[in-house]
Design an enzyme around this catalytic site. Structure first.
Site, short mmCIF file in Angstrom:
data_model
loop_
_atom_site.label_atom_id
_atom_site.label_comp_id
_atom_site.label_asym_id
_atom_site.label_seq_id
_atom_site.Cartn_x
_atom_site.Cartn_y
_atom_site.Cartn_z
CG ASP A 9 -2.00 -0.98 1.23
OD1 ASP A 9 -2.00 -1.85 0.34
OD2 ASP A 9 -2.87 -0.91 2.12
CG ASP A 10 0.32 3.71 2.33
OD1 ASP A 10 -0.88 3.59 2.03
OD2 ASP A 10 0.76 3.61 3.49
CG HIS A 60 -4.36 2.66 -0.42
ND1 HIS A 60 -5.22 1.91 0.35
CD2 HIS A 60 -3.39 3.09 0.43
CE1 HIS A 60 -4.78 1.88 1.61
NE2 HIS A 60 -3.67 2.59 1.68
CG HIS A 64 -3.95 6.48 3.71
ND1 HIS A 64 -4.31 6.22 5.02
CD2 HIS A 64 -3.47 5.31 3.24
CE1 HIS A 64 -4.04 4.95 5.32
NE2 HIS A 64 -3.53 4.37 4.24
CE1 TYR A 101 -4.95 5.38 8.88
CE2 TYR A 101 -6.74 6.31 7.58
CZ TYR A 101 -5.52 6.44 8.19
OH TYR A 101 -4.84 7.64 8.10
CG HIS A 153 2.08 -0.17 4.39
ND1 HIS A 153 1.73 -1.16 5.29
CD2 HIS A 153 1.02 0.65 4.29
CE1 HIS A 153 0.49 -0.93 5.72
NE2 HIS A 153 0.04 0.17 5.14
#
Length: 203
Positions: A9-10, A60, A64, A101, A153
């Site tokens: 992710d991210d 995603h 965020h 999350y 991540h």
């Protein structure tokens, strides 16, 4: 013995994305990446790196946020802007969505569904976001069973360090790192055709 899904992710992240991709390539492994729209826009060349490695590219959100606290129109903006920028930078339309999350409610689900996105959370949390060590991340991955998804991540250095060991462990257990089926949200063999898996089923 089956497929598991490694997810990152991210991203993309200038410091680490290229290392993650080259390690995956070295082991002939696939993965699913869930970039934020903001990072995709700021690191367009790394989005090409993801695509060229044949990784599955998801959504995603834009930056965020806690989507469950937002109005439907704000949730839609978060997801649709990200869809657009992934399409612009990587040439694929995401079919899987990782909520920030892991938070989902009916609004988030219905907006995702209306954009052709399957909500995908995880079975195993590597805790790499919480300063887990490389060995702890590798141990978490050993809990993966066929069909399952692990949360990692794109940015932690410990994840980059842990990845070769994770891939070696999977090989030893006769498990393959695949991708996520937009139909079931489970790990399957890497999707053929476009790296986003967008040519089979209304992409």
């Amino acid at each position: 013995a089956g497929y598991v899904a490694l997810t990152f992710d991210d991203g993309p992240t200038a410091a680490t994305t290229s290392q993650i991709v080259s390690t995956l390539r070295l082991y002939g492994a696939s993965a699913t990446v869930f970039p934020t729209g903001q990072n995709a826009q700021n690191n367009a060349s790394l989005m090409q790196t993801y695509k060229n490695a044949g990784l599955q590219i998801g959504n995603h959100s834009w930056d965020h946020p806690h989507l469950v606290n937002m109005s439907e129109s704000d949730v839609r903006s978060q997801l649709s802007r990200t869809q657009q920028v992934v399409q612009q930078t990587a040439g694929v339309t995401p079919q899987v969505f990782r909520p920030p999350y892991g938070e989902v409610n009916q609004t988030v689900r219905s907006v995702a569904s209306s954009l052709g996105l399957t909500v995908v959370t995880w079975d195993v949390d590597s805790a790499d976001w919480n300063n887990a060590s490389a060995s702890a991340i590798r141990q978490a991955a050993q809990r993966l069973q066929p069909g399952q998804v692990i949360l990692m991540h794109d940015w932690p250095g410990a994840t980059v360090q842990a990845l070769p060991g994770i891939l070696q462990d999977l090989q030893a257990r006769n498990l393959c790192a695949g991708q996520i089926s937009p139909t079931t949200g489970r790990a399957v063999a890497p999707l053929t055709g476009t790296p986003g898996g967008g040519d089979n089923g209304g992409g």
